[in-house]
Enzyme design. Sequence first.
Site, PDB file in Angstrom:
ATOM      1  N   GLY A  12       0.843  -1.205   0.000  1.00  0.00           N
ATOM      2  CA  GLY A  12       0.000   0.000   0.000  1.00  0.00           C
ATOM      3  C   GLY A  12       0.871   1.244   0.000  1.00  0.00           C
ATOM      4  N   GLY A  15       4.377   0.172   1.553  1.00  0.00           N
ATOM      5  CA  GLY A  15       4.982  -0.951   0.821  1.00  0.00           C
ATOM      6  C   GLY A  15       5.418  -0.565  -0.587  1.00  0.00           C
ATOM      7  N   SER A  16       4.572   0.194  -1.294  1.00  0.00           N
ATOM      8  CA  SER A  16       4.915   0.545  -2.684  1.00  0.00           C
ATOM      9  C   SER A  16       6.163   1.434  -2.716  1.00  0.00           C
ATOM     10  CB  SER A  16       3.733   1.224  -3.376  1.00  0.00           C
ATOM     11  OG  SER A  16       3.346   2.344  -2.622  1.00  0.00           O
ATOM     12  N   VAL A  33      25.260  -2.828   2.499  1.00  0.00           N
ATOM     13  CA  VAL A  33      24.998  -4.074   3.231  1.00  0.00           C
ATOM     14  C   VAL A  33      26.188  -5.031   3.092  1.00  0.00           C
ATOM     15  CG1 VAL A  33      23.533  -6.161   3.223  1.00  0.00           C
ATOM     16  CG2 VAL A  33      22.490  -3.896   3.002  1.00  0.00           C
ATOM     17  N   ARG A  45      -3.295  -8.291  -1.399  1.00  0.00           N
ATOM     18  CA  ARG A  45      -4.666  -8.833  -1.369  1.00  0.00           C
ATOM     19  C   ARG A  45      -5.243  -8.948  -2.759  1.00  0.00           C
ATOM     20  NH1 ARG A  45      -7.812  -6.225   3.605  1.00  0.00           N
ATOM     21  NH2 ARG A  45      -7.301  -4.381   2.416  1.00  0.00           N
ATOM     22  N   GLY A 133       7.336   7.801  12.091  1.00  0.00           N
ATOM     23  CA  GLY A 133       7.748   7.569  10.697  1.00  0.00           C
ATOM     24  C   GLY A 133       9.231   7.648  10.461  1.00  0.00           C
ATOM     25  N   GLU A 189      -4.265   6.389   8.857  1.00  0.00           N
ATOM     26  CA  GLU A 189      -4.347   4.927   8.901  1.00  0.00           C
ATOM     27  C   GLU A 189      -5.497   4.470   8.010  1.00  0.00           C
ATOM     28  OE1 GLU A 189      -2.090   2.896  10.743  1.00  0.00           O
ATOM     29  OE2 GLU A 189      -1.176   4.860  10.679  1.00  0.00           O
ATOM     30  N   LYS A 204       1.854   4.334  19.897  1.00  0.00           N
ATOM     31  CA  LYS A 204       3.228   4.846  19.829  1.00  0.00           C
ATOM     32  C   LYS A 204       3.734   5.207  21.228  1.00  0.00           C
ATOM     33  CE  LYS A 204       2.605   6.547  15.110  1.00  0.00           C
ATOM     34  NZ  LYS A 204       2.030   7.634  14.318  1.00  0.00           N
ATOM     35  N   GLY A 309       3.459   9.338   5.907  1.00  0.00           N
ATOM     36  CA  GLY A 309       3.605   9.450   4.452  1.00  0.00           C
ATOM     37  C   GLY A 309       4.437   8.291   3.917  1.00  0.00           C
TER      38      GLY A 309
HETATM   39  N1  LIG Z   1       1.090   5.595   6.044  1.00  0.00           N
HETATM   40  C1  LIG Z   1       1.912   6.101   6.965  1.00  0.00           C
HETATM   41  O1  LIG Z   1       2.191   7.289   6.991  1.00  0.00           O
HETATM   42  C2  LIG Z   1       2.509   5.206   8.001  1.00  0.00           C
HETATM   43  C3  LIG Z   1       2.132   3.903   8.162  1.00  0.00           C
HETATM   44  N2  LIG Z   1       2.698   3.137   9.143  1.00  0.00           N
HETATM   45  C4  LIG Z   1       2.313   1.748   9.309  1.00  0.00           C
HETATM   46  O2  LIG Z   1       2.688   1.035   8.136  1.00  0.00           O
HETATM   47  C5  LIG Z   1       1.775  -0.029   7.929  1.00  0.00           C
HETATM   48  C6  LIG Z   1       1.214   0.095   6.532  1.00  0.00           C
HETATM   49  O3  LIG Z   1       0.554   1.322   6.408  1.00  0.00           O
HETATM   50  P1  LIG Z   1       0.059   1.882   4.980  1.00  0.00           P
HETATM   51  O4  LIG Z   1       0.978   1.475   3.916  1.00  0.00           O
HETATM   52  O5  LIG Z   1      -0.229   3.316   5.223  1.00  0.00           O
HETATM   53  O6  LIG Z   1      -1.325   1.098   4.855  1.00  0.00           O
HETATM   54  P2  LIG Z   1      -2.116   0.770   3.509  1.00  0.00           P
HETATM   55  O7  LIG Z   1      -3.520   0.455   3.931  1.00  0.00           O
HETATM   56  O8  LIG Z   1      -1.888   1.818   2.476  1.00  0.00           O
HETATM   57  O9  LIG Z   1      -1.382  -0.564   3.025  1.00  0.00           O
HETATM   58  C7  LIG Z   1      -1.561  -1.827   3.583  1.00  0.00           C
HETATM   59  C8  LIG Z   1      -1.657  -2.821   2.447  1.00  0.00           C
HETATM   60  O10 LIG Z   1      -1.688  -4.144   2.968  1.00  0.00           O
HETATM   61  C9  LIG Z   1      -2.598  -4.889   2.158  1.00  0.00           C
HETATM   62  N3  LIG Z   1      -3.028  -6.071   2.906  1.00  0.00           N
HETATM   63  C10 LIG Z   1      -3.966  -6.158   3.877  1.00  0.00           C
HETATM   64  N4  LIG Z   1      -4.078  -7.419   4.294  1.00  0.00           N
HETATM   65  C11 LIG Z   1      -3.206  -8.151   3.592  1.00  0.00           C
HETATM   66  C12 LIG Z   1      -2.850  -9.523   3.578  1.00  0.00           C
HETATM   67  N5  LIG Z   1      -3.454 -10.394   4.375  1.00  0.00           N
HETATM   68  N6  LIG Z   1      -1.891  -9.937   2.718  1.00  0.00           N
HETATM   69  C13 LIG Z   1      -1.280  -9.044   1.896  1.00  0.00           C
HETATM   70  N7  LIG Z   1      -1.562  -7.724   1.866  1.00  0.00           N
HETATM   71  C14 LIG Z   1      -2.523  -7.294   2.717  1.00  0.00           C
HETATM   72  C15 LIG Z   1      -3.706  -3.931   1.842  1.00  0.00           C
HETATM   73  O11 LIG Z   1      -4.431  -4.361   0.698  1.00  0.00           O
HETATM   74  C16 LIG Z   1      -2.941  -2.631   1.586  1.00  0.00           C
HETATM   75  O12 LIG Z   1      -2.581  -2.474   0.252  1.00  0.00           O
HETATM   76  C17 LIG Z   1       0.745   0.065   9.042  1.00  0.00           C
HETATM   77  O13 LIG Z   1       1.153  -0.764  10.112  1.00  0.00           O
HETATM   78  C18 LIG Z   1       0.825   1.513   9.458  1.00  0.00           C
HETATM   79  O14 LIG Z   1       0.423   1.723  10.781  1.00  0.00           O
HETATM   80  C19 LIG Z   1       3.686   3.606   9.958  1.00  0.00           C
HETATM   81  C20 LIG Z   1       4.122   4.887   9.832  1.00  0.00           C
HETATM   82  C21 LIG Z   1       3.530   5.804   8.866  1.00  0.00           C
HETATM   83  N1  LIG Z   2      -1.491   7.576  10.624  1.00  0.00           N
HETATM   84  C1  LIG Z   2      -0.229   7.859  11.185  1.00  0.00           C
HETATM   85  C2  LIG Z   2       0.845   7.390  10.257  1.00  0.00           C
HETATM   86  C3  LIG Z   2       2.079   7.140  10.950  1.00  0.00           C
HETATM   87  O1  LIG Z   2       2.238   6.449  11.907  1.00  0.00           O
HETATM   88  C4  LIG Z   2      -0.082   9.376  11.379  1.00  0.00           C
HETATM   89  O2  LIG Z   2      -0.967  10.101  10.940  1.00  0.00           O
HETATM   90  O3  LIG Z   2       0.895   9.792  11.992  1.00  0.00           O
HETATM   91 NA    NA Z   3      10.751   6.472  13.530  1.00  0.00          NA
END
Ligand SMILES: NC(=O)C1=CN([C@@H]2O[C@H](COP(=O)(O)OP(=O)(O)OC[C@H]3O[C@@H](n4cnc5c(N)ncnc54)[C@H](O)[C@@H]3O)[C@@H](O)[C@H]2O)C=CC1
Ligand SMILES: N[C@@H](CC=O)C(=O)O
Ligand code: NA
Length: 436
Positions: A12, A15-16, A33, A45, A133, A189, A204, A309
């Site tokens: 998502g 990941g991307s 490394v 998914r 982050g 989120e 956090k 982000g």
């Molecule tokens: N977006 C942000 O700014 C930040 C996010 N995070 C953390 O990073 C993690 C990911 O966040 P985002 O990328 O924002 O979320 P997102 O919702 O954009 O991405 C999560 C992805 O995982 C996929 N997914 C769900 N269940 C799955 C499964 N069983 N198998 C494979 N893929 C599956 C979803 O389809 C989605 O594409 C979360 O734990 C979030 O709390 C941490 C810091 C900042």
């Molecule tokens: N949803 C969270 C993303 C990072 O953890 C935020 O808004 O800070």
């Molecule tokens: Na950090």
Amino acid sequence: MKPLRVALLGCGTVGSEVVRLLREQAADLTARVGAPLELAGVAVRRPERAREHVDPGLLTTDAMSLVTRDDVDIVVEVIGGIEPARSLLLAAMKAGKSVVTANKALLAEDGETVFGAAREYGADLYYEAAVAGAIPLLRPLRESLVGDHVKRVIGIVNGTTNYILDQMDTFGASFTDALEEAQSLGYAEADPTADVEGFDAAAKAAILAQLAFHTPVSAADVHREGITEVTAADVAGAKAMNSVVKLLAICERVPDPDGSNGGRGVSVRVYPAMIPRSHPLASVREAYNAVFVEAQSAGSLMFYGAGAGGAPTASAVLGDLVAVARNRVGGTRGPVEVTYAELPVLPMGETVTRYYVQLDVADRSGVLAQVAELFARHDVSIQAVRQEGYGNDAKLVVVTHRAPDAALAATVEGLQRMDIVREVASVMRVEADEAP
Ligand SMILES: NC(=O)C1=CN([C@@H]2O[C@H](COP(=O)(O)OP(=O)(O)OC[C@H]3O[C@@H](n4cnc5c(N)ncnc54)[C@H](O)[C@@H]3O)[C@@H](O)[C@H]2O)C=CC1
Ligand SMILES: N[C@@H](CC=O)C(=O)O
Ligand code: NA
């Protein structure tokens, strides 16, 4: 050198960006490394969706098979949530993989199981992205400050709510519009309730408190209030006080009356509070995060930067990925969590804070005396009181000295029952100033 093979779970927002950086920085990462990092598979998914930078042949919906595959060395989890993330990480560590995760919800809700598995299987578990982050914060607490005695951690750790409060303060934006913008910018989120109700910041805070005080703290231990009840009156009240409303995460060692160094316990809490505009946290705008760490020997340290982000968070993930990869190349392990201190987490009622209270009152003689008497009855000392307006528009603004939160809450309940008080228009804690 044999490549290190990486399984990515989730593609998502974060990941991307991890995939993009792995591809764009491949040569540099190999040099840093000491071995190439190769993507072995990406669990998603919806594999039918086209994804930039990802070879479709790497996509799978079978995450469990991917994490246990023999040709995988490192698992990066950026799915989020409790399950299936927990089962996948446990299986990965059991199978001897090193793990990188951004999943604060899981680490705060069931850190015991996840950290326990890392200890049991001797696995590396890195999670810098989980708090603030891109900001290097957990590694400094886990490694650089591990020889010091941390007294307090206070900061803004949720980008979405900071963005909303900043838009309300600066442009008078509505809560809903500001939230939609934060979502479209990739800060929020998957379920933004986690942001606006303070769950994300509380997770956090639990992780920070655990690392800072070497004591077990879970999300359930954290006193949590979100920003959904912050009103235009609160924001305007703060402005009039030359202050600003911020959602704060506060982790404090509460001193022991007998002076013991460990403290009587810890207070871990998240709530919107007024802070003076002159305080450095007040200048943290948009989705930025900032955290102060106060340690006995180091003094005060401030960490500031992008807390949310895709690309910033992916930077922290990549940092961890390189760290665990280096450990594998060198045949070593990273630090292991220790929670030997076993300090109790104290109830919110015992936490000492200050309150700002704005009251719509009847404008007649004796009102101020009755209000002041109620504060005194609860042993809450008033620092300042001001009347604004008169007649039907009379308002009293009261700012207290520090008192136990239970006494302050009881005072507010008492005010709500008083005939002379037409409305308790705003109640907000006051933090980060020097007043006693
Ligand atoms: N977006 C942000 O700014 C930040 C996010 N995070 C953390 O990073 C993690 C990911 O966040 P985002 O990328 O924002 O979320 P997102 O919702 O954009 O991405 C999560 C992805 O995982 C996929 N997914 C769900 N269940 C799955 C499964 N069983 N198998 C494979 N893929 C599956 C979803 O389809 C989605 O594409 C979360 O734990 C979030 O709390 C941490 C810091 C900042
Ligand atoms: N949803 C969270 C993303 C990072 O953890 C935020 O808004 O800070
Ligand atoms: Na950090």
